[in-house]
Design a protein around this motif. Structure first.
Motif: not given
Length: 127
Positions: A21-22, A48-55, A57-58, A64-74
């Motif tokens: 959200a931020k 389409r206009d927001h995909h870079r912002i979402a990327w 943010a991710i 996630l759920r009190n568990q460390s993570c490193i998200p990857h856009v594949i």
């Protein structure tokens, strides 16, 4: 047909939702479409206009759920079909790696999972 997916907040927790959200501002442009708890693959739809912002943010999510993570856009694509094909291929690679380290019973479960997940991914509709 896939059951109604949970919201981003319930699936990923309030902290992750607040991070998105931020950065993204208006979360109405992000739609959760598919998630596999076995391989941790998630498909989201973003305007389409927001995909870079979402990327962006991710990539800022660290927990996630009190568990460390490193998200990857594949994969990023303009068509659902290309996303489905990429998700299925990635899913198969991950399952093959899991099968290589598993006993015979677990391999059978993973084979069944792979068939079900391929079907689930292919039934995602563009609406």
């Amino acid at each position: 047909m896939n059951p109604t997916p949970p919201t981003l907040e319930t699936q990923y927790g309030k902290a992750s939702y607040k991070t998105l959200a931020k950065v993204a501002g208006d979360l109405s442009v992000i739609h959760y479409t598919y998630y596999s708890p076995t391989t941790k693959i998630c498909i989201i739809r973003v305007a389409r206009d927001h995909h870079r912002i979402a990327w962006a943010a991710i990539t800022l999510i660290t927990e996630l759920r009190n568990q460390s993570c490193i998200p990857h856009v594949i994969h990023v694509s303009g068509t659902l079909k290309k996303v489905q094909l990429a998700a299925i291929q990635y899913n198969r690679v991950l399952v093959a790696k899991l099968k290589a380290r598993s006993n015979e019973e677990r391999q059978k479960q993973l084979t069944e999972y792979l068939e079900k997940s391929d079907k689930d991914i292919n039934t995602i509709d563009a609406s």
